[in-house]
Design an enzyme around this catalytic site. Structure first.
Site, PDB file in Angstrom:
ATOM      1  N   GLY A 266      -6.206  -1.828   4.654  1.00 35.68           N
ATOM      2  CA  GLY A 266      -6.728  -0.655   5.383  1.00 35.68           C
ATOM      3  C   GLY A 266      -5.873   0.579   5.198  1.00 35.68           C
TER       4      GLY A 266
ATOM      5  N   GLU B 170       0.839  -1.210   0.000  1.00 30.15           N
ATOM      6  CA  GLU B 170       0.000   0.000   0.000  1.00 30.15           C
ATOM      7  C   GLU B 170       0.869   1.254   0.000  1.00 30.15           C
ATOM      8  OE1 GLU B 170      -2.453  -1.313   3.459  1.00 30.15           O
ATOM      9  OE2 GLU B 170      -4.126  -0.944   2.105  1.00 30.15           O
TER      10      GLU B 170
ATOM     11  N   GLU C 137      -3.785 -10.478   3.171  1.00 26.01           N
ATOM     12  CA  GLU C 137      -4.877 -10.126   4.085  1.00 26.01           C
ATOM     13  C   GLU C 137      -5.912 -11.254   4.180  1.00 26.01           C
ATOM     14  OE1 GLU C 137      -3.325  -8.025   2.156  1.00 26.01           O
ATOM     15  OE2 GLU C 137      -3.091  -6.105   3.181  1.00 26.01           O
TER      16      GLU C 137
HETATM   17  C1  1HE Z   1       5.970  -9.200  12.036  1.00 19.00           C
HETATM   18  C2  1HE Z   1       5.373  -8.955  10.787  1.00 19.00           C
HETATM   19  C3  1HE Z   1       4.160  -8.235  10.767  1.00 19.00           C
HETATM   20  C4  1HE Z   1       7.185 -10.067  10.465  1.00 19.00           C
HETATM   21  N1  1HE Z   1       3.651  -7.837  11.940  1.00 19.00           N
HETATM   22  N2  1HE Z   1       5.427  -8.779  13.172  1.00 19.00           N
HETATM   23  N3  1HE Z   1       1.797  -8.875   6.669  1.00 19.00           N
HETATM   24  C5  1HE Z   1       1.995 -10.192   6.555  1.00 19.00           C
HETATM   25  O1  1HE Z   1       1.112 -10.987   6.664  1.00 19.00           O
HETATM   26  C6  1HE Z   1       3.419 -10.605   6.331  1.00 19.00           C
HETATM   27  C7  1HE Z   1       3.972 -11.236   7.594  1.00 19.00           C
HETATM   28  N4  1HE Z   1       5.404 -11.456   7.501  1.00 19.00           N
HETATM   29  C8  1HE Z   1       5.958 -12.433   6.748  1.00 19.00           C
HETATM   30  O2  1HE Z   1       5.302 -13.126   5.992  1.00 19.00           O
HETATM   31  C9  1HE Z   1       7.436 -12.611   6.892  1.00 19.00           C
HETATM   32  O3  1HE Z   1       7.845 -11.994   8.092  1.00 19.00           O
HETATM   33  C10 1HE Z   1       8.277 -12.030   5.709  1.00 19.00           C
HETATM   34  C11 1HE Z   1       8.048 -12.888   4.467  1.00 19.00           C
HETATM   35  C12 1HE Z   1       7.904 -10.589   5.442  1.00 19.00           C
HETATM   36  C13 1HE Z   1       9.768 -12.076   6.109  1.00 19.00           C
HETATM   37  O4  1HE Z   1      10.129 -13.395   6.503  1.00 19.00           O
HETATM   38  P1  1HE Z   1      11.420 -13.620   7.398  1.00 19.00           P
HETATM   39  O5  1HE Z   1      11.643 -15.112   7.478  1.00 19.00           O
HETATM   40  O6  1HE Z   1      12.546 -12.785   6.905  1.00 19.00           O
HETATM   41  O7  1HE Z   1      11.069 -13.033   8.867  1.00 19.00           O
HETATM   42  P2  1HE Z   1      10.170 -13.680  10.019  1.00 19.00           P
HETATM   43  O8  1HE Z   1      10.995 -14.699  10.788  1.00 19.00           O
HETATM   44  O9  1HE Z   1       8.873 -14.166   9.515  1.00 19.00           O
HETATM   45  O10 1HE Z   1       9.873 -12.437  10.953  1.00 19.00           O
HETATM   46  C14 1HE Z   1      10.878 -11.836  11.775  1.00 19.00           C
HETATM   47  C15 1HE Z   1      10.164 -11.165  12.934  1.00 19.00           C
HETATM   48  O11 1HE Z   1       9.342 -10.123  12.422  1.00 19.00           O
HETATM   49  C16 1HE Z   1       9.252 -12.095  13.682  1.00 19.00           C
HETATM   50  O12 1HE Z   1       9.201 -11.676  15.015  1.00 19.00           O
HETATM   51  P3  1HE Z   1      10.043 -12.440  16.180  1.00 19.00           P
HETATM   52  O13 1HE Z   1       9.713 -11.698  17.430  1.00 19.00           O
HETATM   53  O14 1HE Z   1       9.545 -13.865  16.133  1.00 19.00           O
HETATM   54  O15 1HE Z   1      11.486 -12.331  15.766  1.00 19.00           O
HETATM   55  C17 1HE Z   1       7.902 -11.839  13.045  1.00 19.00           C
HETATM   56  O16 1HE Z   1       6.809 -12.166  13.895  1.00 19.00           O
HETATM   57  C18 1HE Z   1       7.982 -10.339  12.834  1.00 19.00           C
HETATM   58  N5  1HE Z   1       7.078  -9.888  11.785  1.00 19.00           N
HETATM   59  N6  1HE Z   1       6.154  -9.516   9.835  1.00 19.00           N
HETATM   60  C19 1HE Z   1       4.289  -8.094  13.105  1.00 19.00           C
HETATM   61  N7  1HE Z   1       3.549  -7.933   9.628  1.00 19.00           N
HETATM   62  C20 1HE Z   1      -3.135  -1.055   6.870  1.00 19.00           C
HETATM   63  S1  1HE Z   1      -3.808  -2.577   6.558  1.00 19.00           S
HETATM   64  C21 1HE Z   1      -2.542  -3.547   5.894  1.00 19.00           C
HETATM   65  C22 1HE Z   1      -2.832  -4.982   6.130  1.00 19.00           C
HETATM   66  C23 1HE Z   1      -1.591  -5.813   6.030  1.00 19.00           C
HETATM   67  O17 1HE Z   1      -0.496  -5.328   5.910  1.00 19.00           O
HETATM   68  S2  1HE Z   1      -1.850  -7.491   6.112  1.00 19.00           S
HETATM   69  C24 1HE Z   1      -0.297  -8.173   5.763  1.00 19.00           C
HETATM   70  C25 1HE Z   1       0.542  -8.267   6.999  1.00 19.00           C
END
Ligand code: 1HE
Length: 262
Positions: free
Chosen positions: A137, A109, A129
């Site tokens: 959002g 976004e 999402e």
């Molecule tokens: C997060 C987030 C997050 C990572 N919120 N904490 N977005 C998503 O659904 C994408 C979610 N993220 C992923 O799919 C992956 O993290 C990635 C592909 C982006 C990167 O993978 P990777 O292997 O490099 O990292 P990781 O091990 O998954 O994440 C590292 C840390 O970042 C881990 O936290 P930790 O405390 O366990 O180390 C994850 O939990 C954290 N982390 N992404 C919170 N998004 C205005 S409306 C918009 C609506 C949306 O954006 S929906 C899509 C949300």
């Protein structure tokens, strides 16, 4: 600022998402810092570049913070994203996004409300999402749908389909694809070139094109005549037109590759 880095180089504002340990997921504090940086950029720079630190541009909305919110807090959060992203999309200056790694959900976004997108080859775009049980959002249903088209956005949201940089370039969601690690330098090169344009033309491109597109055919043509006349009468336009006629203006950047062949 902790979550967003901000600096100005020449007249280019460089805004870097800097929450590497959470893959630049955007929480409320990051959006507030982004808002501050964008406001400063719009007031003090000719062009903005938005990039992400670490291996990814942005993992989108901070899901950990989001899940704690009640209905009203979720609405406020979304409206804050809209306010900040609209300052980018309809601000005073053009913004170039320098992308790499994940450009996901709210990260996409953010990229979509910039005016140009430059992507490393390893960039990928997703809207998970649907899998997370939520909805875009941060203006995605307005901005991403216009960038990639409603059918493609529907596919991304319903099936979790992921597009790579070359695919995104094929449907013009990305303007330039670079080798890995090259997107920031390319974005800066483009930003410097854009900074050399008339500030008024940049303003009209950023604000006018999208509004003309959202108008009816006849209203769009009328609006265009107003913008064209307004720009043509500015002192800078007169100076630049004279420079062309005096043969002192830079020439077009015509690609030279293959020019002498055949
Ligand atoms: C997060 C987030 C997050 C990572 N919120 N904490 N977005 C998503 O659904 C994408 C979610 N993220 C992923 O799919 C992956 O993290 C990635 C592909 C982006 C990167 O993978 P990777 O292997 O490099 O990292 P990781 O091990 O998954 O994440 C590292 C840390 O970042 C881990 O936290 P930790 O405390 O366990 O180390 C994850 O939990 C954290 N982390 N992404 C919170 N998004 C205005 S409306 C918009 C609506 C949306 O954006 S929906 C899509 C949300």
């Amino acid at each position: 600022m902790a979550l967003i880095e901000y600096r100005i180089e020449d007249s280019i504002a460089i805004i870097t998402l800097n929450r590497i340990e959470k893959r630049n997921a955007l929480n409320d504090a990051a959006v507030a810092e982004l808002d501050e940086a964008v406001t400063h950029a719009v007031g003090n720079a000719s062009v903005g570049v938005i990039a992400g630190a670490g291996k990814h541009f942005s993992a989108g909305l901070d899901l950990a913070e989001h899940k704690q919110k009640n209905l009203m807090e979720a609405i406020d959060g979304s409206r804050n994203w809209h306010a900040t992203f609209s300052k980018i999309r309809f601000g005073k200056i053009p913004f170039v996004a320098a992308l790499h790694g994940a450009v996901v959900g709210g990260g996409m976004e953010l990229a979509a409300c910039c005016h140009l997108r430059v992507a490393d080859q390893d960039t990928y775009f997703a809207l998970p999402e649907g899998q997370r049980g939520i909805f875009v959002g941060g203006g995605g249903s307005v901005n991403i749908s216009r960038l990639v088209g409603v059918p493609r956005m529907t596919d991304m949201m319903l099936t979790g389909r992921v597009f790579n940089a070359s695919e995104a370039e094929s449907f013009a969601a990305v303007n330039y694809v670079t080798e890995n690690g090259g997107s920031f330098d390319k974005a800066m090169e483009l930003a410097k070139s854009i900074a050399g344009n008339s500030a008024l033309t940049n303003y009209l491109v950023v604000n006018g094109l999208q509004r003309v597109k959202n108008s009816g055919f006849d209203e769009g043509l009328f609006f265009e005549s107003m913008l064209a006349s307004l720009s043509q009468n500015s002192p800078e336009a007169i100076e630049r037109l004279n420079a062309f006629l005096n043969k002192t203006a830079p020439r077009l950047n015509i690609p030279t590759e293959g020019k002498d062949e055949g």
